[in-house]
Every structure is written in structure tokens, then in C-alpha cells.
Design a protein around this motif. Structure first.
Motif, PDB file in Angstrom:
ATOM      1  N   UNK A 206      -4.951  12.044   9.806  1.00 57.28           N
ATOM      2  CA  UNK A 206      -5.391  13.435   9.661  1.00 57.28           C
ATOM      3  C   UNK A 206      -6.373  13.809  10.767  1.00 57.28           C
ATOM      4  N   UNK A 207      -7.390  12.957  10.972  1.00 61.02           N
ATOM      5  CA  UNK A 207      -8.407  13.241  11.998  1.00 61.02           C
ATOM      6  C   UNK A 207      -7.776  13.263  13.379  1.00 61.02           C
ATOM      7  N   UNK A 208      -6.855  12.331  13.642  1.00 64.84           N
ATOM      8  CA  UNK A 208      -6.188  12.298  14.938  1.00 64.84           C
ATOM      9  C   UNK A 208      -5.382  13.547  15.210  1.00 64.84           C
ATOM     10  N   UNK A 209      -4.680  14.037  14.201  1.00 64.57           N
ATOM     11  CA  UNK A 209      -3.850  15.246  14.351  1.00 64.57           C
ATOM     12  C   UNK A 209      -4.712  16.468  14.620  1.00 64.57           C
ATOM     13  N   UNK A 210      -5.782  16.629  13.847  1.00 68.51           N
ATOM     14  CA  UNK A 210      -6.634  17.818  13.968  1.00 68.51           C
ATOM     15  C   UNK A 210      -7.452  17.798  15.262  1.00 68.51           C
ATOM     16  N   UNK A 211      -8.023  16.646  15.601  1.00 62.10           N
ATOM     17  CA  UNK A 211      -8.897  16.575  16.778  1.00 62.10           C
ATOM     18  C   UNK A 211      -8.120  16.684  18.092  1.00 62.10           C
ATOM     19  N   UNK A 212      -6.809  16.501  18.039  1.00 62.85           N
ATOM     20  CA  UNK A 212      -5.980  16.639  19.256  1.00 62.85           C
ATOM     21  C   UNK A 212      -5.746  18.098  19.620  1.00 62.85           C
ATOM     22  N   UNK A 213      -6.101  19.025  18.716  1.00 60.57           N
ATOM     23  CA  UNK A 213      -5.921  20.454  18.968  1.00 60.57           C
ATOM     24  C   UNK A 213      -7.148  21.036  19.660  1.00 60.57           C
ATOM     25  N   UNK A 214      -7.143  22.340  19.902  1.00 62.84           N
ATOM     26  CA  UNK A 214      -8.221  23.006  20.625  1.00 62.84           C
ATOM     27  C   UNK A 214      -9.053  23.872  19.678  1.00 62.84           C
TER      28      UNK A 214
ATOM     29  N   UNK B 168       0.818  -1.207   0.000  1.00 62.15           N
ATOM     30  CA  UNK B 168       0.000   0.000   0.000  1.00 62.15           C
ATOM     31  C   UNK B 168       0.855   1.262   0.000  1.00 62.15           C
ATOM     32  N   UNK B 169       0.343   2.302  -0.679  1.00 64.66           N
ATOM     33  CA  UNK B 169       0.980   3.617  -0.677  1.00 64.66           C
ATOM     34  C   UNK B 169      -0.103   4.647  -0.351  1.00 64.66           C
ATOM     35  N   UNK B 170       0.117   5.436   0.706  1.00 66.35           N
ATOM     36  CA  UNK B 170      -0.841   6.471   1.120  1.00 66.35           C
ATOM     37  C   UNK B 170      -0.327   7.850   0.699  1.00 66.35           C
ATOM     38  N   UNK B 171      -1.232   8.647   0.134  1.00 61.78           N
ATOM     39  CA  UNK B 171      -0.845   9.955  -0.389  1.00 61.78           C
ATOM     40  C   UNK B 171      -1.632  11.107   0.221  1.00 61.78           C
ATOM     41  N   UNK B 172      -2.300  10.881   1.343  1.00 63.67           N
ATOM     42  CA  UNK B 172      -3.100  11.934   1.956  1.00 63.67           C
ATOM     43  C   UNK B 172      -4.576  11.595   1.905  1.00 63.67           C
ATOM     44  N   UNK B 173      -5.421  12.630   1.860  1.00 62.78           N
ATOM     45  CA  UNK B 173      -6.872  12.411   1.817  1.00 62.78           C
ATOM     46  C   UNK B 173      -7.506  13.307   0.770  1.00 62.78           C
TER      47      UNK B 173
END
Length: 336
Positions: free
Chosen positions: A165-173, A125-130
């Protein structure tokens, strides 16, 4: 005098019909499409040939003008749907088209995963973002991102999957500003967004629905030419055709086999729309067997509707209930 009257009446009627063809109502009309052989569409490198054929089935879907609306009302196997039933709430035409293309892309990927796993061939598999599918109203992404944008960095840091992506964003305020780097029409752009709490999750976000931009690498290589096909309903039949080209045994046994259904990476076959029209299309193409999603025996399953339609049109085509990819393979291996 009477001839002139008839001529004027005919001319007026012709003009009305012509004008009505350009006036679209807030409805979509679906009608039986075609059953299309998959061997010319799908090519596995050095794949095995087949004596019969696997066929995907389609429905023809389009906006209804006055003429199409009347014809749908008079036709048994044409259906009318409101715009809201076809497109999501507040979804634009652009977002709808992007969603259909990515549903097809996801179904192709799942079909490849299912077939190669069944054949015991490893995948990379190769992931390139969303990819952005939809933009929520009154959220930070509105007016800044569009359906089809590929996001690949948050605050300058690359990520791979939607989960990351969701993990990174939702960890913020809420109220924090983030910078998203994205690609649109082969141009790299950046935008700053102030996070806002999502009602659905209670966590900070930018207000988009998204899907992974994921590629799979396999050997032997496979190519699926699906430019004329949208949506996810061909996924199951894709997986059968790919698998049949990967193995020496010919699962078609010389039969013309049609079917429909979504597929996921675990090989589960899912419900689709327009099963009645697809039965009609398969019968016109002289299919002998039709695979229909059984939905684990649900009372309103695609299979139940398919059997009723087959009886109504008096076809000799055998309707086979399918819950998984393995169900279909097992059935085919028992054929004469």
C-alpha cells in the motif's frame, strides 16, 4: 439537634462522594489486576495437557474520578497517568480502543508464529489489506477515513500488505487524486483523496498510520479467546502456552508460572508497562515463577523493577530475566 447535624453532615458527604464518582479527571489510574491461567483461554487442537500452569498478568486501567485519584495517591502500587501519556497526540477514544484491539491481534499472531516455528510446524499466510489505526490532522484522510476501516483497494486494484500500500501511494505525485476502497462495519465504501506530502517521509500520502490485516493458517488449529484482554503485553505468555500444547514435553513441570512481555515473530520479548502491578497480581495468585523482560540487561529494564517490587512485597516468587522466547524454554527445561 446534634443528631440532625450529624445526619445532615453525613448526607452531604454521601452526596459529594456520589457526585464525585461521576466526575472524571484528565487522568488514568492503573492498579494490580489479575493473573489468569492460559490453558482455558488457548486451545490447540488435540494439544497436550499440562500439570502446572502458565498465567498472563494484567493491570486494571480506567479513567480516574475524584475518589480513584485520591486512592491512587494514597496507594503504593497504583499509578496515575495523564490522558496524553496513555493516548497518542490527538488520538480519540475510538482510535485508542482500535489501536489496543489491533495490538492484541498482532501479539496473538506473533505468538502463534513463534510457537509453531519453534515446534517445526509450517505456517501459511493470508493478507486482506490494511487497517487504519490513526488519522493525522490536516491530512487528506481526515474526515473521510476512521480508525478501524479496512482498506483493500487503491484505484480499483487490490493489494495485500501495508508495504505494498505504502509503495503504491508513495510512487505517485503530490496533488494526484486516488480512490480508496475500504470496509466499515461490513459495508464497502469508496473515497477520493488528494495526496499530500508527509513531513515524516517527504513522500506523498493520505495521512494514516496502519497495520496489516493478516491471518495465519496452521495445522493443528489453535484458538485464542482474548476478548477480555487488550494490548500486546500477553503475547510472550501466549507463545509459551501454545508451544507447550504443541509438544509432548510439559514445560510447566507442575509449577505455577506467570509473566509478561510483548513478542514478535522472531521470538524477541519486549518491554511492557505496569510491571510492578503485575508482580503484585502474580504474587496474589500464588505464582512460583515470574518471567520479566530483561531488555538485554538495560539498567531500567522491566526485570530490574520486577526484582525491586518482589523484594518490597516480600514474595518467594522467583523473578527470571528473559530476552527471548528461547531463553524461557531453556530455563523451563532445566527445572526439576
Amino acid at each position: 439537634m446534634r443528631k440532625n447535624f450529624y445526619f445532615r453532615s453525613f448526607l452531604i458527604a454521601a452526596v459529594i462522594i456520589l457526585l464525585s464518582s461521576f466526575y472524571y479527571l484528565p487522568y488514568y489510574v492503573s492498579k494490580p489486576g489479575m493473573a489468569k491461567e492460559l490453558e482455558p483461554i488457548i486451545k490447540v487442537e488435540d494439544g497436550f495437557e499440562e500439570k502446572g500452569s502458565f498465567m498472563l498478568t494484567t493491570v486494571r486501567m480506567g479513567r480516574a474520578n475524584i475518589y480513584a485519584f485520591v486512592m491512587a495517591k494514597l496507594s503504593k502500587y497504583q499509578e496515575l497517568y495523564t490522558v496524553e501519556e496513555i493516548r497518542g497526540e490527538n488520538e480519540t477514544d475510538e482510535e485508542y480502543n482500535v489501536r489496543q484491539l489491533h495490538l492484541m491481534s498482532s501479539s496473538k499472531l506473533a505468538a502463534i508464529e513463534t510457537a509453531y516455528k519453534k515446534a517445526g510446524i509450517p505456517l501459511k499466510y493470508h493478507y486482506n489489506g490494511v487497517y487504519v489505526l490513526n488519522i493525522m490532522e490536516d491530512m487528506p484522510a481526515e474526515g473521510k477515513l476512521r480508525a478501524g476501516d479496512r482498506i483493500f483497494k487503491v484505484d480499483g486494484k487490490e493489494f495485500q500488505s501495508s508495504e505494498e500500500f505504502i509503495g503504491t501511494v508513495s510512487a505517485k505525485q503530490e496533488g494526484e487524486e486516488i480512490t480508496l476502497t475500504y470496509e466499515r462495519q461490513n459495508q464497502t465504501k469508496e473515497t477520493n483523496l488528494t495526496l499530500k506530502t508527509l513531513q515524516e517521509t517527504g513522500k506523498p500520502g493520505v495521512g494514516i498510520t496502519l497495520v496489516d490485516d493478516k491471518e495465519v493458517e496452521v495445522d493443528p488449529a489453535v484458538n485464542i479467546d482474548s476478548e477480555e484482554i487488550g494490548g500486546p503485553s500477553a503475547g510472550f505468555m501466549f507463545s509459551l502456552e501454545i508451544y507447550n500444547q504443541l509438544i509432548k514435553e510439559d514445560l510447566t513441570r507442575g509449577y505455577r508460572i506467570a509473566g509478561t512481555g510483548t513478542i514478535n515473530a522472531e521470538g524477541t520479548v519486549g518491554r511492557i508497562g505496569g510491571i510492578e502491578q503485575k508482580i503484585v497480581a502474580a504474587d496474589k495468585a500464588d505464582a512460583e515463577i515470574f518471567f520479566a523482560p530483561n531488555e538485554n540487561g538495560a539498567e531500567d529494564s522491566n526485570y530490574i523493577d520486577a526484582v525491586a517490587t518482589a523484594k518490597d512485597i516480600n514474595t518467594d516468587m522467583k523473578i527470571v530475566p528473559i530476552n527471548t522466547f528461547d531463553d524461557a524454554v531453556e530455563f523451563l527445561r532445566k527445572l526439576d
